[in-house]
Design an enzyme around this catalytic site. Structure first.
Site, PDB file in Angstrom:
ATOM      1  N   ARG A  51       0.802  -1.227   0.000  1.00  0.00           N
ATOM      2  CA  ARG A  51       0.000   0.000   0.000  1.00  0.00           C
ATOM      3  C   ARG A  51       0.832   1.272   0.000  1.00  0.00           C
ATOM      4  O   ARG A  51       0.593   2.171  -0.802  1.00  0.00           O
ATOM      5  CB  ARG A  51      -0.915   0.054   1.239  1.00  0.00           C
ATOM      6  CG  ARG A  51      -2.237  -0.602   1.092  1.00  0.00           C
ATOM      7  CD  ARG A  51      -2.625  -1.238   2.395  1.00  0.00           C
ATOM      8  NE  ARG A  51      -1.661  -2.275   2.698  1.00  0.00           N
ATOM      9  CZ  ARG A  51      -1.732  -3.508   2.211  1.00  0.00           C
ATOM     10  NH1 ARG A  51      -2.743  -3.855   1.485  1.00  0.00           N
ATOM     11  NH2 ARG A  51      -0.798  -4.400   2.466  1.00  0.00           N
ATOM     12  N   THR A  52       1.764   1.382   0.926  1.00  0.00           N
ATOM     13  CA  THR A  52       2.431   2.670   1.100  1.00  0.00           C
ATOM     14  C   THR A  52       3.240   3.022  -0.143  1.00  0.00           C
ATOM     15  O   THR A  52       3.115   4.124  -0.691  1.00  0.00           O
ATOM     16  CB  THR A  52       3.324   2.638   2.358  1.00  0.00           C
ATOM     17  OG1 THR A  52       2.551   2.111   3.431  1.00  0.00           O
ATOM     18  CG2 THR A  52       3.822   4.020   2.712  1.00  0.00           C
ATOM     19  N   LYS A  80      25.680  -3.095   0.015  1.00  0.00           N
ATOM     20  CA  LYS A  80      27.160  -3.005   0.005  1.00  0.00           C
ATOM     21  C   LYS A  80      27.664  -2.220   1.204  1.00  0.00           C
ATOM     22  O   LYS A  80      28.845  -1.939   1.317  1.00  0.00           O
ATOM     23  CB  LYS A  80      27.618  -2.294  -1.273  1.00  0.00           C
ATOM     24  CG  LYS A  80      27.163  -2.960  -2.556  1.00  0.00           C
ATOM     25  CD  LYS A  80      27.579  -2.081  -3.737  1.00  0.00           C
ATOM     26  CE  LYS A  80      26.737  -2.390  -4.956  1.00  0.00           C
ATOM     27  NZ  LYS A  80      26.832  -1.319  -5.955  1.00  0.00           N
ATOM     28  N   ARG A 101      10.928   4.105   3.666  1.00  0.00           N
ATOM     29  CA  ARG A 101      10.565   3.128   4.709  1.00  0.00           C
ATOM     30  C   ARG A 101      11.829   2.392   5.118  1.00  0.00           C
ATOM     31  O   ARG A 101      12.620   1.994   4.255  1.00  0.00           O
ATOM     32  CB  ARG A 101       9.527   2.134   4.209  1.00  0.00           C
ATOM     33  CG  ARG A 101       9.315   0.986   5.187  1.00  0.00           C
ATOM     34  CD  ARG A 101       8.155   0.118   4.854  1.00  0.00           C
ATOM     35  NE  ARG A 101       6.894   0.821   5.088  1.00  0.00           N
ATOM     36  CZ  ARG A 101       5.693   0.251   5.020  1.00  0.00           C
ATOM     37  NH1 ARG A 101       5.598  -1.026   4.728  1.00  0.00           N
ATOM     38  NH2 ARG A 101       4.607   0.946   5.244  1.00  0.00           N
ATOM     39  N   HIS A 129       4.336   5.664  11.695  1.00  0.00           N
ATOM     40  CA  HIS A 129       3.929   5.497  10.290  1.00  0.00           C
ATOM     41  C   HIS A 129       2.997   6.681   9.973  1.00  0.00           C
ATOM     42  O   HIS A 129       1.782   6.521   9.854  1.00  0.00           O
ATOM     43  CB  HIS A 129       3.225   4.157  10.112  1.00  0.00           C
ATOM     44  CG  HIS A 129       3.014   3.729   8.686  1.00  0.00           C
ATOM     45  ND1 HIS A 129       3.166   4.590   7.604  1.00  0.00           N
ATOM     46  CD2 HIS A 129       2.649   2.534   8.166  1.00  0.00           C
ATOM     47  CE1 HIS A 129       2.897   3.918   6.486  1.00  0.00           C
ATOM     48  NE2 HIS A 129       2.587   2.673   6.803  1.00  0.00           N
TER      49      HIS A 129
HETATM   50  N1   CP Z   1      -0.561  -0.094   5.689  1.00  0.00           N
HETATM   51  C1   CP Z   1       0.685  -0.332   5.233  1.00  0.00           C
HETATM   52  O1   CP Z   1       1.658   0.307   5.638  1.00  0.00           O
HETATM   53  O2   CP Z   1       0.732  -1.303   4.284  1.00  0.00           O
HETATM   54  P1   CP Z   1       2.058  -1.750   3.514  1.00  0.00           P
HETATM   55  O3   CP Z   1       2.985  -2.367   4.507  1.00  0.00           O
HETATM   56  O4   CP Z   1       1.584  -2.706   2.451  1.00  0.00           O
HETATM   57  O5   CP Z   1       2.671  -0.502   2.929  1.00  0.00           O
END
Ligand code: CP
Length: 304
Positions: A51-52, A80, A101, A129
């Site tokens: 999703r993100t 590396k 991320r 998040h």
């Molecule tokens: N909700 C969420 O962060 O989903 P993903 O881990 O798929 O990005």
């Protein structure tokens, strides 16, 4: 130049403007179709995501911009030994904005300190998040018409679930919020959060049984047990199916309660709940695109 590391980086007034923009994008997508012509988003994902990452990529593409990036640390020079500080200096030469991320808490913050472009924390370890929280708040505000005056149940892995930590931090700024934390003993919300709630005088309860509190909830935020953050497979197996929201439990809920989930789900919401009008989690994923579009425009200081 602004970054987004935590939902608290925006005031509630700024969040209202962001959500107004996201709602306008939803209603009038054509108006924004070229807003980011010539701009490039880098998605630097050191941890898996559906999703993100894809909603960021969809957001930039829908704004007319382009996307570069990697979806796996192993396919980047991190494998590396390159540091995030060096990586972001390089990405700053190639892109106008970066969504990152990382499995290490604080890594996007370290990157932001050396970055020449806005950095968005797209999830750092078990910590925060913020863009999921923006998604959650936009969903609640759009579907309920407000962000105050709720009894909010958060259920599942409240220890490792970064979306839970971010959402609590964001909701405490709104009036008349009562939290009910529903988790097994081992997955209770961290002490630093309950200490913060006590200090601020915000009411909360901790319970183990979902059925017990279901009739009182206005919002139910279900979460997955975070397998990737467990040290011990045996504990994960014991706890992973502790909660399963099904049709029978939904019968105990208010008629207008919303069920939210950041997704992915494993077993914690039975598929038989998906067609219940109170199940908002797929709609929530759609709002994630609008809010990320609004965020990109805001951080790049582009008027729609
Ligand atoms: N909700 C969420 O962060 O989903 P993903 O881990 O798929 O990005």
């Amino acid at each position: 130049m602004r970054h987004l590391m935590s939902p608290l980086d925006f005031t509630t007034e700024e969040l209202d403007r962001l959500f107004d923009l996201a709602n306008d994008i939803e209603k009038h997508p054509a108006k924004y179709a070229h807003a980011c012509d010539g701009k490039i988003l880098a998605t630097c994902f050191y941890e898996p995501s559906t999703r993100t990452r894809l909603s960021f990529e969809s957001a930039m593409t829908r704004l007319g911009g382009r996307v570069i990036g990697f979806s796996d640390a192993a396919s980047s020079s991190a494998s590396k030994g390159e540091s995030v500080s060096d990586t972001i200096r390089i990405i700053s030469c190639y892109a106008d904005i970066c969504a990152m991320r990382h499995f290490k808490e604080g890594a996007p913050m370290v990157a932001a300190e050396k970055s020449g472009i806005p950095v968005i924390n797209a999830g750092d370890g078990g910590h925060q998040h913020p863009t999921q929280t923006l998604t959650d708040l936009l969903t609640i505000r759009t579907m309920k018409g407000r962000l105050s005056g709720f009894t909010v149940g958060l259920c599942g892995d409240l220890k490792f679930g970064r979306t839970v930590h971010s959402l609590i931090n964001a909701l405490v700024r709104y009036e008349d919020i009562h939290f009910i934390f529903i988790s097994p003993e081992e997955l209770r919300v961290p002490d630093y959060i309950t200490d913060m709630l006590r200090t601020r005088g915000i009411p909360f309860e901790e319970v183990i049984r979902l059925e017990e509190v279901m009739p009182r909830l206005d919002l139910l935020y279900m979460t997955r047990v975070q397998k990737e953050r467990f040290f011990n497979e045996e504990d994960y197996v014991r706890l992973k199916d502790f909660y399963i929201l099904d049709r029978n439990k939904m019968k105990l809920a208010k008629e207008d309660m919303l069920v939210l989930h950041p997704l992915p789900r494993v077993n914690e919401i039975s598929v038989e709940v998906d067609n219940d009008p109170r199940a908002a989690y797929f709609k929530q994923a759609q709002y994630g695109v609008y809010v990320r579009m609004a965020l990109i425009l805001t951080l790049l200081e582009i008027k729609g």
